[in-house]
Design a protein around this motif. Structure first.
Motif, PDB file in Angstrom:
ATOM      1  N   VAL A 301       0.846  -1.197   0.000  1.00  0.00           N
ATOM      2  CA  VAL A 301       0.000   0.000   0.000  1.00  0.00           C
ATOM      3  C   VAL A 301       0.879   1.242   0.000  1.00  0.00           C
ATOM      4  CG1 VAL A 301      -1.606   1.371   1.373  1.00  0.00           C
ATOM      5  CG2 VAL A 301      -2.018  -1.062   1.080  1.00  0.00           C
ATOM      6  N   VAL A 302       1.903   1.233   0.859  1.00  0.00           N
ATOM      7  CA  VAL A 302       2.787   2.393   0.979  1.00  0.00           C
ATOM      8  C   VAL A 302       3.793   2.436  -0.161  1.00  0.00           C
ATOM      9  CG1 VAL A 302       4.454   3.556   2.476  1.00  0.00           C
ATOM     10  CG2 VAL A 302       2.505   2.354   3.475  1.00  0.00           C
ATOM     11  N   PHE A 303       4.382   1.267  -0.510  1.00  0.00           N
ATOM     12  CA  PHE A 303       5.470   1.242  -1.493  1.00  0.00           C
ATOM     13  C   PHE A 303       4.997   1.677  -2.877  1.00  0.00           C
ATOM     14  CE2 PHE A 303       8.156  -1.008  -4.599  1.00  0.00           C
ATOM     15  CZ  PHE A 303       9.402  -0.508  -4.228  1.00  0.00           C
ATOM     16  N   TYR A 304       3.902   1.127  -3.348  1.00  0.00           N
ATOM     17  CA  TYR A 304       3.440   1.469  -4.691  1.00  0.00           C
ATOM     18  C   TYR A 304       2.839   2.871  -4.740  1.00  0.00           C
ATOM     19  CZ  TYR A 304       4.354  -3.096  -6.727  1.00  0.00           C
ATOM     20  OH  TYR A 304       4.990  -4.212  -7.210  1.00  0.00           O
ATOM     21  N   THR A 305       2.224   3.306  -3.645  1.00  0.00           N
ATOM     22  CA  THR A 305       1.729   4.677  -3.610  1.00  0.00           C
ATOM     23  C   THR A 305       2.889   5.653  -3.664  1.00  0.00           C
ATOM     24  OG1 THR A 305      -0.151   3.962  -2.279  1.00  0.00           O
ATOM     25  CG2 THR A 305       0.327   6.302  -2.309  1.00  0.00           C
ATOM     26  N   SER A 306       3.984   5.325  -2.983  1.00  0.00           N
ATOM     27  CA  SER A 306       5.171   6.182  -3.032  1.00  0.00           C
ATOM     28  C   SER A 306       5.752   6.227  -4.434  1.00  0.00           C
ATOM     29  CB  SER A 306       6.217   5.665  -2.034  1.00  0.00           C
ATOM     30  OG  SER A 306       5.702   5.633  -0.725  1.00  0.00           O
ATOM     31  N   ASN A 307       5.738   5.087  -5.136  1.00  0.00           N
ATOM     32  CA  ASN A 307       6.205   5.081  -6.526  1.00  0.00           C
ATOM     33  C   ASN A 307       5.350   5.980  -7.395  1.00  0.00           C
ATOM     34  OD1 ASN A 307       8.471   3.254  -7.516  1.00  0.00           O
ATOM     35  ND2 ASN A 307       7.493   1.971  -5.980  1.00  0.00           N
ATOM     36  N   LEU A 308       4.055   5.975  -7.155  1.00  0.00           N
ATOM     37  CA  LEU A 308       3.160   6.814  -7.950  1.00  0.00           C
ATOM     38  C   LEU A 308       3.452   8.289  -7.737  1.00  0.00           C
ATOM     39  CD1 LEU A 308       0.746   6.747  -9.898  1.00  0.00           C
ATOM     40  CD2 LEU A 308      -0.756   6.827  -7.910  1.00  0.00           C
ATOM     41  N   LEU A 309       3.988   8.636  -6.576  1.00  0.00           N
ATOM     42  CA  LEU A 309       4.311  10.029  -6.292  1.00  0.00           C
ATOM     43  C   LEU A 309       5.415  10.572  -7.193  1.00  0.00           C
ATOM     44  CD1 LEU A 309       4.195  10.452  -2.420  1.00  0.00           C
ATOM     45  CD2 LEU A 309       3.075  11.880  -4.108  1.00  0.00           C
ATOM     46  N   LEU A 310       6.146   9.675  -7.869  1.00  0.00           N
ATOM     47  CA  LEU A 310       7.173  10.138  -8.806  1.00  0.00           C
ATOM     48  C   LEU A 310       6.599  11.138  -9.810  1.00  0.00           C
ATOM     49  CD1 LEU A 310       9.285   6.974  -9.703  1.00  0.00           C
ATOM     50  CD2 LEU A 310      10.132   9.090  -8.717  1.00  0.00           C
ATOM     51  N   SER A 311       5.468  10.788 -10.396  1.00  0.00           N
ATOM     52  CA  SER A 311       4.868  11.666 -11.384  1.00  0.00           C
ATOM     53  C   SER A 311       4.368  12.950 -10.741  1.00  0.00           C
ATOM     54  CB  SER A 311       3.711  10.952 -12.100  1.00  0.00           C
ATOM     55  OG  SER A 311       2.718  10.555 -11.168  1.00  0.00           O
ATOM     56  N   GLN A 312       3.895  12.869  -9.487  1.00  0.00           N
ATOM     57  CA  GLN A 312       3.427  14.065  -8.808  1.00  0.00           C
ATOM     58  C   GLN A 312       4.584  15.022  -8.538  1.00  0.00           C
ATOM     59  OE1 GLN A 312       0.421  14.774  -8.513  1.00  0.00           O
ATOM     60  NE2 GLN A 312      -0.784  12.910  -8.385  1.00  0.00           N
ATOM     61  N   ILE A 313       5.715  14.464  -8.057  1.00  0.00           N
ATOM     62  CA  ILE A 313       6.887  15.291  -7.798  1.00  0.00           C
ATOM     63  C   ILE A 313       7.369  15.938  -9.084  1.00  0.00           C
ATOM     64  CG2 ILE A 313       9.295  15.236  -7.050  1.00  0.00           C
ATOM     65  CD1 ILE A 313       8.523  12.893  -5.243  1.00  0.00           C
ATOM     66  N   ALA A 479      -4.368  11.698   2.364  1.00  0.00           N
ATOM     67  CA  ALA A 479      -3.711  10.488   1.860  1.00  0.00           C
ATOM     68  C   ALA A 479      -2.464  10.167   2.670  1.00  0.00           C
ATOM     69  CB  ALA A 479      -3.357  10.668   0.385  1.00  0.00           C
ATOM     70  N   PHE A 480      -1.669  11.193   3.000  1.00  0.00           N
ATOM     71  CA  PHE A 480      -0.452  10.967   3.770  1.00  0.00           C
ATOM     72  C   PHE A 480      -0.756  10.460   5.182  1.00  0.00           C
ATOM     73  CE2 PHE A 480       1.681  14.253   0.909  1.00  0.00           C
ATOM     74  CZ  PHE A 480       2.248  13.267   0.122  1.00  0.00           C
ATOM     75  N   LEU A 481      -1.797  10.987   5.799  1.00  0.00           N
ATOM     76  CA  LEU A 481      -2.175  10.516   7.130  1.00  0.00           C
ATOM     77  C   LEU A 481      -2.606   9.058   7.094  1.00  0.00           C
ATOM     78  CD1 LEU A 481      -4.145  13.623   8.460  1.00  0.00           C
ATOM     79  CD2 LEU A 481      -1.893  12.828   9.198  1.00  0.00           C
ATOM     80  N   ILE A 482      -3.307   8.673   6.047  1.00  0.00           N
ATOM     81  CA  ILE A 482      -3.713   7.267   5.897  1.00  0.00           C
ATOM     82  C   ILE A 482      -2.487   6.368   5.760  1.00  0.00           C
ATOM     83  CG2 ILE A 482      -4.907   5.627   4.398  1.00  0.00           C
ATOM     84  CD1 ILE A 482      -6.890   7.871   3.730  1.00  0.00           C
ATOM     85  N   LEU A 483      -1.506   6.807   4.975  1.00  0.00           N
ATOM     86  CA  LEU A 483      -0.285   6.011   4.811  1.00  0.00           C
ATOM     87  C   LEU A 483       0.446   5.866   6.144  1.00  0.00           C
ATOM     88  CD1 LEU A 483       1.171   7.342   1.429  1.00  0.00           C
ATOM     89  CD2 LEU A 483      -0.123   5.255   1.853  1.00  0.00           C
ATOM     90  N   GLY A 484       0.469   6.924   6.950  1.00  0.00           N
ATOM     91  CA  GLY A 484       1.084   6.823   8.270  1.00  0.00           C
ATOM     92  C   GLY A 484       0.385   5.798   9.139  1.00  0.00           C
ATOM     93  N   GLY A 485      -0.939   5.778   9.096  1.00  0.00           N
ATOM     94  CA  GLY A 485      -1.684   4.776   9.852  1.00  0.00           C
ATOM     95  C   GLY A 485      -1.392   3.367   9.384  1.00  0.00           C
ATOM     96  N   VAL A 486      -1.217   3.181   8.074  1.00  0.00           N
ATOM     97  CA  VAL A 486      -0.878   1.858   7.528  1.00  0.00           C
ATOM     98  C   VAL A 486       0.462   1.385   8.075  1.00  0.00           C
ATOM     99  CG1 VAL A 486      -0.263   0.639   5.410  1.00  0.00           C
ATOM    100  CG2 VAL A 486      -2.268   2.120   5.442  1.00  0.00           C
ATOM    101  N   CYS A 487       1.438   2.291   8.175  1.00  0.00           N
ATOM    102  CA  CYS A 487       2.748   1.930   8.713  1.00  0.00           C
ATOM    103  C   CYS A 487       2.643   1.471  10.167  1.00  0.00           C
ATOM    104  CB  CYS A 487       3.703   3.118   8.614  1.00  0.00           C
ATOM    105  SG  CYS A 487       4.164   3.594   6.932  1.00  0.00           S
ATOM    106  N   ILE A 488       1.830   2.141  10.953  1.00  0.00           N
ATOM    107  CA  ILE A 488       1.670   1.777  12.362  1.00  0.00           C
ATOM    108  C   ILE A 488       1.026   0.399  12.490  1.00  0.00           C
ATOM    109  CG2 ILE A 488       0.484   2.391  14.505  1.00  0.00           C
ATOM    110  CD1 ILE A 488       0.819   5.335  13.676  1.00  0.00           C
ATOM    111  N   VAL A 489       0.002   0.138  11.680  1.00  0.00           N
ATOM    112  CA  VAL A 489      -0.636  -1.180  11.698  1.00  0.00           C
ATOM    113  C   VAL A 489       0.376  -2.260  11.305  1.00  0.00           C
ATOM    114  CG1 VAL A 489      -2.422  -2.622  10.656  1.00  0.00           C
ATOM    115  CG2 VAL A 489      -2.930  -0.259  11.258  1.00  0.00           C
TER     116      VAL A 489
END
Length: 538
Positions: A301-313, A479-489
């Motif tokens: 969930v976190v890894f592929y979403t972070s990859n998608l951020l490439l285009s956003q950056i 979206a970033f807050l959700i990713l943080g929650g995923v890391c904690i879980v």
């Protein structure tokens, strides 16, 4: 005799064949990464070629990313199960053939004028490509873990997985090279034309078809690999053939392999009489399967979403683009920088440390570091014009610790936890859970962070090539807050459900669960014997 074969594998010195197996198995992961990660710059080109002034709709964009991941998830389950039913080697080449032909199919997607026809055709071939990619995950991990010795097993499996980093780098390099060649060949018209030259339609197809080359080059060597001795001895119960295969792998006779009887692994239990997902299976291995699947789901969930951020950056960098090649080139360029400076070093740090500090320590530590990403990303969303370079550095560090930590570890652990009869299947189920996590992350991120287009002077835009693409900042923070929650879980799952597998043979990991099951049976019988009705009968 099976003890001697398994002990020889666990105590064997590192030999040339081990490195050969890493290359043969790793080239499939190399191709996987090339095909999965080249889609970001290609979608930039497709948007310009077929959509003109209009942006690609969120539904179409989500489907284009998710379709290959869906195929990958299905391929992991199907090929993983076949690997346990009919043998690892028998289906290993089939997954590679699917990747080769579907890569060419992506390049020959029908139609060159109607965008709906092109997208449907491309989606079909990428789904088939995903089937082949998915099949390679459980088979490569299982084969490498069953060939390796117990002291360096984690490093060998991690080395196979690290070929993904090279695949991402080569994918970016190939995209950059093709774009530059076509731009130069097109002359002034291609270099300055904001409309789409017809050659660009050939360029993106060529990039996709180049992914078939590394897979084709390793097909012959993959077919020469013997079946793993563990599968032959423990699943097929053919000790004689397992011995012959061992001699091929070790390149020495069995009598020449030194074996310390005091360190010989305990005799493994016979092939489990219970079936997959039976009550006995869930009692012995259900916790491990849940931990492996949940960890992989949450990581992706976190890894592929972070990859998608490439285009956003890339879009937020305010760099003007002059043509369709320049758009794809800059996305691929940034991806290559991240791969060379962050992704690949993270993989190779894992290769060095995985058998020194263990699986769980790296899994927890990596997740703690990654959890910083959503916090600082939320801050960056409010300071995107002044803090973009700092965010890129942070982004690179997150990728380093992701690959040094959970991304690689989730690939290794399922190949070490389960009996030989179910090993490939359970790895495939765990990997499929990860790909569904990737789909959830990517599709969710695209819908939560719908973008708005503005001209360079700040006025509303219509999605032209020279517009700047800004995500909705408020949605971005959510979206970033959700990713943080995923890391904690994910950290909670690691702490409470995941077992350490370092330094033990595959059979010892299996025997530990069998012994635990027997202890539970004894406790249940003891409790039953001491029940009031039993005492009354006494």
């Amino acid at each position: 005799m099976p003890i001697r074969i398994l002990s020889a594998l666990d105590h064997a010195k590192i030999q040339l064949y081990h490195f050969k197996a890493i290359i043969i198995a790793g080239m499939g992961l190399f191709t996987d990464a090339y095909d999965l990660f080249c889609i970001a710059p290609i979608m930039k080109m497709i948007r310009h070629i077929y959509y003109g002034d209009k942006p690609i709709g969120t539904a179409v964009l989500s489907a284009s990313y998710a379709i290959a991941l869906l195929g990958t998830a299905i391929g992991q389950v199907v090929f993983g199960h076949l690997g346990d039913r009919i043998g690892r080697r028998r289906v290993y080449g089939l997954s590679l053939l699917i990747m080769i032909f579907s890569s060419f199919g992506c390049g020959f997607s029908v139609c060159t004028t109607q965008r709906s026809c092109v997208m449907v055709s491309l989606g079909f071939f990428r789904f088939v490509l995903g089937l082949g990619i998915g099949g390679d995950y459980p088979l490569s991990a299982t084969i490498m873990s069953e060939f390796a010795n117990r002291r360096t097993r984690g490093a060998f499996v991690a080395a196979v997985f690290s070929m993904q980093g090279l695949g991402i780098l080569v994918s970016s390099a190939a995209t950059m090279a093709v774009c530059k060649i076509f731009e130069v060949a097109g002359g002034d018209r291609a270099a300055n034309d904001l409309s789409s030259p017809w050659e660009a339609d050939v360029a993106w197809r060529l990039i996709l078809m180049l992914g078939a080359i590394p897979a084709a080059l390793t097909f012959y060597w993959r077919m020469l690999m013997p079946e793993t001795a563990r599968y032959t001895a423990l699943v097929e119960n053919n000790v004689v053939q397992a011995t012959k295969d061992m001699q091929k792998v070790m390149a020495v006779s069995m009598s020449q392999i030194a074996e310390d009887p005091s360190e010989a692994p305990p005799r493994p239990p016979p092939s489990p009489p219970y079936k997959l997902f039976s009550r006995q299976f869930l009692r012995l291995h259900g916790r491990d399967l849940f931990a492996a699947s949940a960890n992989w789901f949450l990581v992706d969930v976190v890894f592929y979403t972070s990859n998608l951020l490439l285009s956003q950056i890339f879009n937020l960098s305010n760099v003007p683009h002059t043509n369709v090649y320049d758009v794809a080139f800059r996305v691929a360029e940034f991806s290559a920088i991240v791969a060379a400076c962050s992704t690949i070093p993270g993989y190779w740090f894992t290769v060095y440390f995985i058998d020194r500090i263990g699986r769980l320590g790296r899994l927890v530590f990596g997740r703690k570091i990654i959890n910083l990403f959503p916090r600082y990303s939320s801050y960056w969303a409010n300071h995107r014009d002044t803090n973009n370079k700092g965010f890129m550095v942070l982004y690179g560090l997150i990728f380093f610790f992701s690959n040094f930590g959970p991304n690689t570890t989730t690939f290794i652990i399922p190949a070490e936890l389960f009996p030989a009869r179910f090993r490939s299947t359970c790895h495939g189920i765990s990997g499929a859970a990860g790909k569904f996590g990737a789909i959830v992350g990517i599709v969710g991120f695209l819908w939560v962070t719908k973008t708005v287009y503005v001209e360079k002077d700040g006025s509303p835009g219509n999605g032209d090539l020279d517009d700047v693409n800004f995500p909705d900042v408020k949605r971005m923070r959510i979206a970033f807050l959700i990713l943080g929650g995923v890391c904690i879980v994910g950290m909670a799952v690691t702490y409470f459900f995941t077992r350490e597998t370092m330094g033990r043979s595959l059979e010892e990991n299996e025997l530990e669960r069998v012994n635990e099951g027997q202890e539970l049976d004894v406790q249940r019988r003891s409790t039953t014997d001491r029940s009031p009705s039993s005492r009354q009968n006494d």
